[in-house]
Write an enzyme that holds these catalytic residues in place. Structure first.
Site, PDB file in Angstrom:
ATOM      1  N   ARG A   1      -2.351   1.818  -2.042  1.00  0.00           N
ATOM      2  CA  ARG A   1      -3.378   0.776  -1.901  1.00  0.00           C
ATOM      3  C   ARG A   1      -4.725   1.378  -1.518  1.00  0.00           C
ATOM      4  O   ARG A   1      -5.769   0.972  -2.040  1.00  0.00           O
ATOM      5  CB  ARG A   1      -2.920  -0.247  -0.853  1.00  0.00           C
ATOM      6  CG  ARG A   1      -1.845  -1.113  -1.433  1.00  0.00           C
ATOM      7  CD  ARG A   1      -1.158  -2.031  -0.476  1.00  0.00           C
ATOM      8  NE  ARG A   1      -0.167  -2.782  -1.255  1.00  0.00           N
ATOM      9  CZ  ARG A   1       0.802  -3.498  -0.757  1.00  0.00           C
ATOM     10  NH1 ARG A   1       0.949  -3.606   0.547  1.00  0.00           N
ATOM     11  NH2 ARG A   1       1.643  -4.134  -1.546  1.00  0.00           N
TER      12      ARG A   1
ATOM     13  N   VAL B   1      -3.652  -4.241  -9.662  1.00  0.00           N
ATOM     14  CA  VAL B   1      -2.685  -3.145  -9.475  1.00  0.00           C
ATOM     15  C   VAL B   1      -2.408  -2.857  -7.995  1.00  0.00           C
ATOM     16  O   VAL B   1      -3.183  -3.252  -7.134  1.00  0.00           O
ATOM     17  CB  VAL B   1      -3.141  -1.837 -10.182  1.00  0.00           C
ATOM     18  CG1 VAL B   1      -3.213  -2.031 -11.673  1.00  0.00           C
ATOM     19  CG2 VAL B   1      -4.471  -1.360  -9.626  1.00  0.00           C
ATOM     20  N   GLU B   2      -1.307  -2.174  -7.757  1.00  0.00           N
ATOM     21  CA  GLU B   2      -0.849  -1.812  -6.395  1.00  0.00           C
ATOM     22  C   GLU B   2      -0.727  -3.038  -5.491  1.00  0.00           C
ATOM     23  O   GLU B   2      -1.088  -2.990  -4.316  1.00  0.00           O
ATOM     24  CB  GLU B   2      -1.791  -0.775  -5.752  1.00  0.00           C
ATOM     25  CG  GLU B   2      -1.723   0.595  -6.368  1.00  0.00           C
ATOM     26  CD  GLU B   2      -0.401   1.330  -6.152  1.00  0.00           C
ATOM     27  OE1 GLU B   2      -0.028   2.129  -7.021  1.00  0.00           O
ATOM     28  OE2 GLU B   2       0.268   1.083  -5.133  1.00  0.00           O
ATOM     29  N   GLY B   3      -0.212  -4.111  -6.050  1.00  0.00           N
ATOM     30  CA  GLY B   3      -0.091  -5.365  -5.299  1.00  0.00           C
ATOM     31  C   GLY B   3      -1.332  -6.193  -5.524  1.00  0.00           C
ATOM     32  O   GLY B   3      -2.444  -5.762  -5.182  1.00  0.00           O
TER      33      GLY B   3
ATOM     34  N   GLN C   1      -1.944  -8.852  -1.074  1.00  0.00           N
ATOM     35  CA  GLN C   1      -2.611  -8.206   0.078  1.00  0.00           C
ATOM     36  C   GLN C   1      -2.891  -9.241   1.168  1.00  0.00           C
ATOM     37  O   GLN C   1      -2.702  -8.977   2.358  1.00  0.00           O
ATOM     38  CB  GLN C   1      -3.939  -7.540  -0.337  1.00  0.00           C
ATOM     39  CG  GLN C   1      -3.849  -6.563  -1.488  1.00  0.00           C
ATOM     40  CD  GLN C   1      -2.779  -5.501  -1.310  1.00  0.00           C
ATOM     41  OE1 GLN C   1      -2.520  -5.038  -0.198  1.00  0.00           O
ATOM     42  NE2 GLN C   1      -2.143  -5.108  -2.396  1.00  0.00           N
TER      43      GLN C   1
END
Ligand SMILES: Cc1cc2nc3c(=O)[nH]c(=O)nc-3n(C[C@H](O)[C@H](O)[C@H](O)COP(=O)(O)OP(=O)(O)OC[C@H]3O[C@@H](n4cnc5c(N)ncnc54)[C@H](O)[C@@H]3O)c2cc1C
Length: 378
Positions: free
Chosen positions: A242, A361-363, A368
């Site tokens: 992240r 991307v990445e959550g 978040q």
């Protein structure tokens, strides 16, 4: 970049990378975006400089950078081209999984190949397992001295380039997320096949595709960590991923801001450069504040990671803020260029398209918010 945080050696290394990107990447970034192709020749040159192994420990042949210096470099590279940077660095989180879960033998073998230039793809996402990683349906069934892997993974970065994959598959369905394991899978094994490259809104030069594992047999020695501990391994790498994505968003936003400022100084309307108009200056000021705020959050989260302190909330705040701010800054950069901002011959059009990537991307940014909210309300 904050020079006061760095040593002379770090500054000169970053300057060398900036110089490489200015000479080699800047002139080709629009062409490869348009062609939707990986600029492999220049990627190879970057690999010769070791730019794909920046955060791999020195003992395994990498540059062994601390995470803060690493994200500063990622930011500098993304100022010029985030798609190019993503190709170089897509394997870094997969490598972290090996660092955390691998035996000494696995690390030596795996890192040697990566240092020599092998590409690695991280295979988590599936049709029904996007934000909800625990829903992974791919299976790995033990058969004597091997595991047999079945399943299709989607959106694998560097998926069609990869020589190796880190594949997450269920080894015990009854345990849900606690029954997921991680494996090193060579791309040339029988049963591994790749789908066509996704044609995406942004990051056109970047390589993303589906990868199918159809009865792929891997030695039991390719299991990373213990059986059923794969989910834990992904969770341990999430914070780094992240913060890295947040750094990419900061770099992209800075590139957009720099371009907008230089354009506003040149473009004359109503008898003066538009940067003299308060309405435009206020936009630029807000953009600068947004980039700088995000940068501080990224550096803070990276410093927490380096110090080994808990950082999940800080990593999510950095990712959320940096990517949302990046989207806003890139949108405003288009606005400052007026009609020209919509045209492909101006880079802000590409920055705007690429920016959307980092909110997903990445959550996704909803995830978040979920992480931050849950942490607050524990
Ligand atoms: C360019 C690119 C590269 C990628 N690279 C990789 C890779 O290398 N390896 C890999 O495994 N994956 C990769 N991914 C996949 C990426 O991680 C997923 O796209 C992402 O996690 C979201 O999953 P999804 O697309 O299935 O969306 P979904 O999970 O279906 O989400 C759809 C929408 O619902 C929202 N949503 C979902 N759950 C919640 C919730 N609980 N609360 C509120 N809102 C929610 C989401 O925020 C989103 O807006 C990549 C994706 C892209 C676009």
């Amino acid at each position: 970049m904050k020079q006061y945080l760095l040593t002379e050696d770090q500054i000169s290394f970053i300057d060398m990378v900036k110089d490489f990107f200015a000479k080699e990447v800047l002139p080709i970034r629009a062409e490869y975006d348009e062609k939707e192709e990986v600029p492999m020749e220049v990627i190879k040159k970057a690999m010769d400089m070791g730019l794909h192994i920046l955060d791999i420990p020195e003992e395994y042949g990498g540059a062994g950078l601390d995470f803060l210096t690493y994200v500063m470099l990622v930011e500098e590279m993304c100022k010029v081209d985030d798609a190019f940077t993503s190709i170089l660095n897509a394997g870094s989180i997969a490598c972290k999984v090996v660092e955390l879960g691998g035996t000494e033998e696995q690390k030596n073998m795996f890192y040697r190949k990566v240092v020599e230039g092998a590409f690695v793809g991280m295979c988590i996402t599936e049709a029904d397992a996007g934000s909800d990683v625990s829903a992974i349906a791919a299976t790995a069934v033990r058969d004597g001295g091997e595991y047999v892997i079945d399943g299709t993974k989607l959106f694998v970065s560097n998926g069609s380039l990869a020589d190796h994959y880190i594949v997450f598959a269920s080894t015990d369905k009854s345990k849900g997320s606690r029954g997921i394991s991680a494996f090193i899978v060579d791309a040339d094994l029988p049963g591994v096949s790749r789908g066509k490259r996704e044609s995406k809104l942004g990051c056109h030069a970047g390589d993303t595709c589906a990868v199918t594992f159809d009865h792929v047999r891997v030695p039991a020695g390719n299991l990373l960590g213990k059986e059923n501990e794969g989910f834990k391994l992904t969770m341990q790498t999430l914070d780094r991923g992240r913060v890295k994505v947040a750094a990419m968003a900061v770099g992209l936003a800075q590139g957009a801001l720099d371009y907008a400022v230089s354009y506003a100084k040149e473009r004359v309307q109503f008898g003066q450069p538009i940067c003299r108009l308060q309405g435009v200056q206020f936009m630029l000021a807000d953009m600068e504040a947004a980039v700088e705020t995000a940068r501080q959050m990224v550096y803070h989260a990276a410093a927490l990671i380096d110090s080994g302190m808990p950082c999940s909330r800080a990593a999510s705040i950095a990712k959320l803020t940096a990517s949302d701010n990046c989207m806003k800054v890139c949108t405003d950069a288009v606005q400052i260029l007026g009609g020209y901002g919509l045209c492909r011959e101006y880079p802000v059009e590409r920055f705007f398209r690429n920016a959307k990537t980092y909110q997903i991307v990445e959550g996704t940014n909803q995830i978040q918010r979920m992480v931050i909210g849950r942490d607050l309300c524990r």
